[in-house]
Scaffold this active site. Structure first.
Site, PDB file in Angstrom:
ATOM      1  CB  CYS A   1      60.217  21.932  33.449  1.00 60.54           C
ATOM      2  SG  CYS A   1      59.632  21.501  35.095  1.00 60.54           S
TER       3      CYS A   1
ATOM      4  CG  HIS B   1      56.621  24.603  31.778  1.00 62.49           C
ATOM      5  ND1 HIS B   1      57.092  23.451  31.191  1.00 62.49           N
ATOM      6  CD2 HIS B   1      56.523  24.341  33.099  1.00 62.49           C
ATOM      7  CE1 HIS B   1      57.281  22.527  32.119  1.00 62.49           C
ATOM      8  NE2 HIS B   1      56.946  23.041  33.293  1.00 62.49           N
TER       9      HIS B   1
ATOM     10  CD  GLU C   1      56.706  24.378  27.686  1.00 67.93           C
ATOM     11  OE1 GLU C   1      57.559  25.297  27.705  1.00 67.93           O
ATOM     12  OE2 GLU C   1      56.683  23.447  28.516  1.00 67.93           O
TER      13      GLU C   1
END
Lengths: 187, 301
Positions: free
Chosen positions: A80, A171, A173
């Protein structure tokens, strides 16, 4: 150098990347200074605000140190904000970036937070779809020479690879799925 | 949360709401009242701006009923910057919140800085696509707000004073209550939930994780780089600065300095450098001199 994955930790969701690395048993460390970067064999630039991080990088010398390490072959992955900072160009803006990845990005390409979304994405190199989280996400609007698009959403490029560089508009994560982290570790 | 069938997308999920708060960590969210302020804040490195008609110090000075900002002001600020734009609604005023969502603000602050609209209830925030942040003075209050759907908590502090003592009090209270819950025996959690006036499942979550269920930011009285770093050291994951920037002598430099201080809060050498030569801080009000009826932090239930 033994494998240590640095996560740029001046601003953003760096903690979530460190948790993700821990889950797959890879040593990670926070990078806030040039000295921290010297201890790392790879670098992740997390999600956050690209205008903020651009300023912070230039004040602590990492704006010079990261490109030097990239030229020496260190793999870098931007998620991002990280993708925006790696990009050579930001559409309609003279915003400072590291410029290490020959692409043009469009910031907030899907709109404001109320349009942030989750969706299942096909990523080249992964067998099953990946559940991707897009938060005020950018897209890639121009691919330079040697830049390979590896995922699209509605015809828009949302992940790219070029040599030792990986960029994702979403994302990984923020999910429990480690496959994109593993993809990066195999670059 | 809802589903966009045609595009196979989910919007307004809990993960997206908390996710945006995660992206703001290590950053500074600045109160602004004009597009010009917003541009200064963005250029100085703010991760987001809070669009207001008046900063809290002026809300105090102005008196009367403080309400949601004019949508015109919010739109002008949205047009001026690329970073997220937040806006405040009154406690319990879910129609103001609906208006802010229709304006597509990126976060709604259901804030004690405005005059509360409901004497008992806060907004039921789960019904919204846009995420909410709420203030809290202690763990029970923080968990009640999470139960209603807040995706980010901030300490209340005492807004518009430039006095950091209440922000410190609230952060220390929340962090020490978290430590107590984390170290309690499992069979003590029901009694603790009763004492905190907080839902048991969220108390159990705090017990398990040793932290709030959502990111924990700080607000209310932060006026200097050192104040901001202090809040980070006490456990804040990002900082809101209200009146402290645009009520100071040199807002641009102070804004830049606070941004750098939050990123490098553990490095006193950086803090010493960025604290130098910032000009006059906001004059401020000593919280202990405020009559009880002028204290904003007690608003919220």
């Amino acid at each position: 150098m033994p494998e240590t994955v640095g996560v740029l930790s001046l601003q953003g969701d760096f903690e979530r990347h460190l948790v993700a690395l821990d889950r797959i048993g890879v040593p990670g460390r926070e990078v806030r200074t040039v000295a921290d970067l010297d201890e790392c064999s790879r670098l992740i630039i997390p999600g956050g605000e690209s205008t903020t991080l651009g300023i912070l990088l230039r004040r602590c010398g990492l704006d010079q140190a990261i490109p030097e390490r990239a030229r020496a072959g260190m793999p870098i992955w931007g998620t991002c904000m990280g993708l925006i900072l790696l990009a050579k160009e930001v559409e309609g803006s003279d915003q400072w970036t590291l410029g290490l990845l020959d692409v043009t990005v469009r910031r907030n390409a899907f709109g404001r937070q109320v349009y942030s979304f989750e969706t299942d994405l096909t990523i080249r190199g992964l067998e099953r779809p990946f559940h991707a989280v897009f938060i005020r996400a950018p897209i890639v609007t121009r691919l330079g020479v040697g830049v390979e698009p590896i995922a699209e959403h509605e015809g828009k490029v949302v992940a790219v690879r070029s040599g030792k560089m990986l960029g994702t508009a979403f994302h990984p994560e923020l999910t429990e799925d480690s496959r994109v982290h593993e993809l990066f570790l195999n670059l | 949360m809802s589903q966009n069938q045609n595009r196979n997308e989910q919007i307004g999920t809990w993960r997206l709401k908390v996710g945006l708060a995660e992206m703001l960590k290590g950053g500074v969210i600045m109160d602004v009242v004009t597009p010009e302020h917003a541009r200064i804040a963005e250029k100085a490195g703010a991760v987001a701006v809070m669009a207001l008609e008046r900063v809290p110090a002026d809300i105090r000075a102005h008196g009367g009923v403080a309400r949601m900002s004019d949508p015109e002001i919010i739109k002008r600020i949205q047009d001026a910057v690329t970073i997220p734009v937040m806006a405040k609604c009154r406690i319990g005023h879910f129609v103001e919140a609906e208006i802010l969502q229709a304006l597509e603000v990126d976060y709604i602050d259901e804030s004690e800085v405005l005059t509360p609209a409901d004497p008992e209830n806060h907004v039921w925030k789960h019904d919204f696509t846009v995420p909410f942040v709420c203030g809290a003075r202690n763990l029970g209050e923080a968990l009640r707000r999470c139960a209603e759907g807040a995706a980010m908590i901030r300490t209340k502090g005492e807004a518009g004073t430039g006095d950091v003592i209440e922000a410190v009090r609230h952060m220390r209270t929340i962090m020490s209550e978290i430590r107590r819950v984390a170290s309690a025996r499992e069979d003590e959690l029901v009694a603790i939930a009763k004492e905190l006036n907080a839902p048991l499942d969220l108390v159990q979550e705090v017990h398990e994780k040793g932290r709030l269920p959502v990111p924990n930011f700080s607000a209310g009285g932060i006026a200097t780089p050192a104040d901001a770093a202090l809040m980070m050291k006490l456990g804040a994951e990002a900082v809101f600065v209200g009146s402290g920037i645009f009520k100071s002598g040199d807002p641009e430099r102070r804004a830049e300095a606070i941004v750098e201080a939050v990123a490098h809060y553990n490095d006193p050498a950086v803090l010493a450098r960025v604290s130098a030569g910032l000009g006059e801080p906001m004059v401020g009000i000593n919280v202990s001199s405020l009559p009880p009826e002028e204290q904003l932090a007690v608003r919220g239930w």
